[in-house]
Design a protein around this motif. Structure first.
Motif, PDB file in Angstrom:
ATOM      1  N   ASN A  32      99.644 -14.658 151.020  1.00 47.43           N
ATOM      2  CA  ASN A  32      97.881 -13.974 151.487  1.00 47.43           C
ATOM      3  C   ASN A  32      98.109 -15.108 152.333  1.00 47.43           C
ATOM      4  OD1 ASN A  32      95.677 -12.423 151.359  1.00 47.43           O
ATOM      5  ND2 ASN A  32      94.838 -13.524 150.095  1.00 47.43           N
ATOM      6  N   HIS A  33      98.039 -16.211 151.616  1.00 51.16           N
ATOM      7  CA  HIS A  33      97.736 -17.485 151.880  1.00 51.16           C
ATOM      8  C   HIS A  33      97.545 -17.861 153.832  1.00 51.16           C
ATOM      9  CE1 HIS A  33      95.135 -21.181 151.397  1.00 51.16           C
ATOM     10  NE2 HIS A  33      96.008 -21.547 151.974  1.00 51.16           N
ATOM     11  N   SER A  34      99.469 -17.813 153.938  1.00 48.76           N
ATOM     12  CA  SER A  34      99.590 -17.573 154.919  1.00 48.76           C
ATOM     13  C   SER A  34      99.275 -16.697 156.061  1.00 48.76           C
ATOM     14  CB  SER A  34     101.530 -17.797 154.833  1.00 48.76           C
ATOM     15  OG  SER A  34     101.786 -16.944 154.424  1.00 48.76           O
ATOM     16  N   SER A  35      98.973 -15.078 155.870  1.00 52.85           N
ATOM     17  CA  SER A  35      98.295 -14.225 156.907  1.00 52.85           C
ATOM     18  C   SER A  35      98.015 -13.144 155.562  1.00 52.85           C
ATOM     19  CB  SER A  35      99.650 -13.625 158.029  1.00 52.85           C
ATOM     20  OG  SER A  35     100.246 -12.473 157.298  1.00 52.85           O
ATOM     21  N   ALA A  36      97.043 -12.745 155.811  1.00 44.13           N
ATOM     22  CA  ALA A  36      96.561 -12.184 154.912  1.00 44.13           C
ATOM     23  C   ALA A  36      97.265 -10.694 155.289  1.00 44.13           C
ATOM     24  CB  ALA A  36      94.789 -11.791 155.237  1.00 44.13           C
ATOM     25  N   LEU A  37      96.784 -10.527 153.693  1.00 51.48           N
ATOM     26  CA  LEU A  37      97.967  -9.379 153.633  1.00 51.48           C
ATOM     27  C   LEU A  37      96.588  -8.143 153.366  1.00 51.48           C
ATOM     28  CD1 LEU A  37     100.259 -11.016 151.161  1.00 51.48           C
ATOM     29  CD2 LEU A  37     100.279  -9.781 153.315  1.00 51.48           C
ATOM     30  N   PRO A  38      97.101  -6.724 152.992  1.00 48.44           N
ATOM     31  CA  PRO A  38      95.755  -5.774 153.148  1.00 48.44           C
ATOM     32  C   PRO A  38      95.626  -5.273 151.760  1.00 48.44           C
ATOM     33  CG  PRO A  38      98.165  -4.681 153.879  1.00 48.44           C
ATOM     34  CD  PRO A  38      98.463  -6.119 153.982  1.00 48.44           C
ATOM     35  N   GLU A  39      94.426  -4.804 151.324  1.00 46.61           N
ATOM     36  CA  GLU A  39      94.335  -4.808 150.209  1.00 46.61           C
ATOM     37  C   GLU A  39      94.993  -4.057 149.408  1.00 46.61           C
ATOM     38  OE1 GLU A  39      90.205  -3.526 149.190  1.00 46.61           O
ATOM     39  OE2 GLU A  39      89.660  -4.230 146.631  1.00 46.61           O
ATOM     40  N   GLY A  40      95.685  -4.138 147.912  1.00 49.70           N
ATOM     41  CA  GLY A  40      96.626  -3.440 147.348  1.00 49.70           C
ATOM     42  C   GLY A  40      97.859  -3.378 147.557  1.00 49.70           C
ATOM     43  N   THR A  41      98.098  -5.147 148.173  1.00 47.79           N
ATOM     44  CA  THR A  41      99.398  -5.357 148.426  1.00 47.79           C
ATOM     45  C   THR A  41      99.875  -5.635 146.615  1.00 47.79           C
ATOM     46  OG1 THR A  41      99.483  -6.346 150.557  1.00 47.79           O
ATOM     47  CG2 THR A  41     101.062  -6.942 149.757  1.00 47.79           C
ATOM     48  N   VAL A  42     101.359  -5.558 147.024  1.00 45.75           N
ATOM     49  CA  VAL A  42     102.139  -5.208 145.702  1.00 45.75           C
ATOM     50  C   VAL A  42     103.262  -6.112 145.664  1.00 45.75           C
ATOM     51  CG1 VAL A  42     102.623  -4.603 143.290  1.00 45.75           C
ATOM     52  CG2 VAL A  42     100.463  -3.905 143.935  1.00 45.75           C
ATOM     53  N   VAL A  43     103.220  -7.497 144.871  1.00 46.65           N
ATOM     54  CA  VAL A  43     104.297  -7.629 144.536  1.00 46.65           C
ATOM     55  C   VAL A  43     105.273  -7.509 143.464  1.00 46.65           C
ATOM     56  CG1 VAL A  43     105.877 -10.315 145.309  1.00 46.65           C
ATOM     57  CG2 VAL A  43     104.195  -9.903 146.309  1.00 46.65           C
ATOM     58  N   ILE A  44     106.244  -7.249 143.642  1.00 49.99           N
ATOM     59  CA  ILE A  44     107.194  -6.637 142.224  1.00 49.99           C
ATOM     60  C   ILE A  44     108.120  -7.793 142.467  1.00 49.99           C
ATOM     61  CG2 ILE A  44     108.063  -5.318 142.869  1.00 49.99           C
ATOM     62  CD1 ILE A  44     107.271  -4.055 140.358  1.00 49.99           C
ATOM     63  N   THR A  45     108.921  -8.496 141.359  1.00 45.87           N
ATOM     64  CA  THR A  45     110.526  -8.441 140.670  1.00 45.87           C
ATOM     65  C   THR A  45     110.959  -8.434 140.079  1.00 45.87           C
ATOM     66  OG1 THR A  45     111.777 -10.797 141.460  1.00 45.87           O
ATOM     67  CG2 THR A  45     109.393 -10.513 139.426  1.00 45.87           C
ATOM     68  N   ASP A  46     112.148  -8.620 139.941  1.00 45.06           N
ATOM     69  CA  ASP A  46     113.158  -7.841 138.459  1.00 45.06           C
ATOM     70  C   ASP A  46     113.374  -9.283 137.432  1.00 45.06           C
ATOM     71  OD1 ASP A  46     113.956  -5.442 139.068  1.00 45.06           O
ATOM     72  OD2 ASP A  46     115.363  -5.815 140.593  1.00 45.06           O
ATOM     73  N   ASN A  47     113.407 -10.165 138.588  1.00 47.39           N
ATOM     74  CA  ASN A  47     113.282 -11.030 137.443  1.00 47.39           C
ATOM     75  C   ASN A  47     112.309 -13.074 137.583  1.00 47.39           C
ATOM     76  OD1 ASN A  47     114.440 -13.321 136.121  1.00 47.39           O
ATOM     77  ND2 ASN A  47     116.201 -13.913 137.820  1.00 47.39           N
ATOM     78  N   GLN A  48     111.843 -12.913 137.059  1.00 49.34           N
ATOM     79  CA  GLN A  48     110.460 -13.835 137.604  1.00 49.34           C
ATOM     80  C   GLN A  48     110.603 -14.971 136.789  1.00 49.34           C
ATOM     81  OE1 GLN A  48     105.778 -13.240 137.636  1.00 49.34           O
ATOM     82  NE2 GLN A  48     106.251 -13.365 135.827  1.00 49.34           N
ATOM     83  N   THR A  49     111.083 -16.709 137.188  1.00 44.44           N
ATOM     84  CA  THR A  49     111.728 -17.567 136.914  1.00 44.44           C
ATOM     85  C   THR A  49     110.705 -18.231 136.345  1.00 44.44           C
ATOM     86  OG1 THR A  49     111.549 -18.383 138.768  1.00 44.44           O
ATOM     87  CG2 THR A  49     113.798 -17.565 138.199  1.00 44.44           C
ATOM     88  N   THR A  50     109.677 -18.245 136.360  1.00 45.89           N
ATOM     89  CA  THR A  50     108.513 -19.310 136.438  1.00 45.89           C
ATOM     90  C   THR A  50     107.848 -18.082 136.592  1.00 45.89           C
ATOM     91  OG1 THR A  50     108.113 -20.315 138.269  1.00 45.89           O
ATOM     92  CG2 THR A  50     109.170 -21.652 136.102  1.00 45.89           C
ATOM     93  N   GLY A  51     106.751 -17.186 134.911  1.00 43.97           N
ATOM     94  CA  GLY A  51     106.288 -16.817 134.789  1.00 43.97           C
ATOM     95  C   GLY A  51     105.018 -17.467 134.166  1.00 43.97           C
ATOM     96  N   ARG A  52     103.799 -17.194 134.375  1.00 41.92           N
ATOM     97  CA  ARG A  52     102.971 -17.593 134.337  1.00 41.92           C
ATOM     98  C   ARG A  52     101.848 -16.895 133.381  1.00 41.92           C
ATOM     99  NH1 ARG A  52      99.561 -19.707 137.284  1.00 41.92           N
ATOM    100  NH2 ARG A  52     100.135 -18.243 139.381  1.00 41.92           N
ATOM    101  N   GLY A  53     101.232 -17.755 132.393  1.00 39.04           N
ATOM    102  CA  GLY A  53     100.621 -16.600 131.466  1.00 39.04           C
ATOM    103  C   GLY A  53      99.463 -17.582 131.024  1.00 39.04           C
ATOM    104  N   GLN A  54      98.282 -16.422 130.319  1.00 36.73           N
ATOM    105  CA  GLN A  54      97.009 -17.161 129.847  1.00 36.73           C
ATOM    106  C   GLN A  54      96.463 -18.570 129.477  1.00 36.73           C
ATOM    107  OE1 GLN A  54      93.644 -15.508 130.878  1.00 36.73           O
ATOM    108  NE2 GLN A  54      94.616 -13.500 130.484  1.00 36.73           N
TER     109      GLN A  54
END
Ligand code: BTN
Length: 252
Positions: A32-54
């Motif tokens: 989104n930073h490199s080119s603005a994406l439409p509202e509602g855009t979703v990124v989904i993956t099967d394997n998140q290698t360094t997922g971040r939590g609270q």
């Protein structure tokens, strides 16, 4: 693989699936930073290698068994001081979408952990960018344990462990897209008090004595409310205490 949701207007209509990535929140932010994406855009993956939590925690999920995705929202109608309303709306959307899959009641552990009984089955990490007093971009990251059976932490579990049924990830995802959009649209038009009432109805340990820790001190109290800033209100023998996120911990 995930399909474009059939019953949403904008949430998930631009769907970016990657088999593996570091963190869907970080990837969505970068794209989104490199080119603005439409509202509602979703990124989904099967394997998140360094997922971040609270609280700087890691989010770990076995590949291919769970849902890890992020949604881009632009709640410019919300002032930064009211950002907890978005947390409540997204949390309620997750409860709405998952409820048909489990016989048990899904609870929200403040501020937005998803719980069944005493186990965490999911979490939400919302990262906002501000424009003056308003929220311009919000990256809503959601991790849900769906078909994983075994966890390294004894506090974690999954939908499968409560339903004893393997669920179709794409079907659950479709429901989530619809419910996130519905709650988000309502957030713009409905009275905040209505949303808070529903959030409180789903709140884990509401009005039940529980052990907490704050500033190195353990105490018993009962959660009675969440204030307009999203702070947790706990009734103790020394009166009402109000905590911001990171100021209080639930003890088991
Ligand atoms: C928590 O309970 O601490 C919040 C967990 C949020 C995890 C999700 S998984 C998808 C998205 N990408 C991330 O790196 N984190 C969130």
């Amino acid at each position: 693989m995930y399909k474009i949701p059939a019953n949403s207007h904008f949430v998930g209509q631009k769907l970016i699936y990657v088999p593996e990535c570091h963190s869907t929140n970080s990837l969505l932010y970068e794209l989104n930073h490199s080119s603005a994406l439409p509202e509602g855009t979703v990124v989904i993956t099967d394997n998140q290698t360094t997922g971040r939590g609270q609280r700087g925690n890691k989010w770990e999920a076995d590949p291919g068994l769970n849902l890890t995705f992020s949604v881009l929202l632009r709640p410019l109608f919300l002032e930064a001081k009211d950002q907890f309303q978005l947390n409540m709306a997204v949390s309620m959307a997750v409860v709405d979408a998952l409820t048909p899959y489990v016989p048990s009641i899904i609870k929200l552990k403040w501020p937005n952990d998803i719980f069944i009984e005493n186990k965490k089955i999911g979490g939400i990490l919302i990262e906002n960018q501000l424009q003056g007093m308003l929220i311009s971009d919000s990256i809503v990251g959601i991790g849900l344990n769906i078909n994983q059976v075994f966890f390294s932490s004894s506090n974690a579990s999954s939908i499968l462990n409560f339903s004893r049924q393997v669920n179709d990830l794409d079907e659950v995802f479709q429901n989530l897209m619809e419910s996130i959009e519905a709650e988000y649209v309502d957030l713009r038009y409905l009275a905040p008090a209505e949303l808070k009432e529903r959030y409180l109805n789903s709140l884990y340990k509401l009005n039940e004595p529980h052990l907490f820790e704050s500033s190195g001190e353990n105490f018993t109290g009962s959660i009675s409310d969440v204030d307009e800033n999203g702070r947790l209100c706990v009734e103790t023998e020394r009166g009402r205490k109000v905590f911001s996120f990171k100021e209080v911990k639930f003890l088991n």
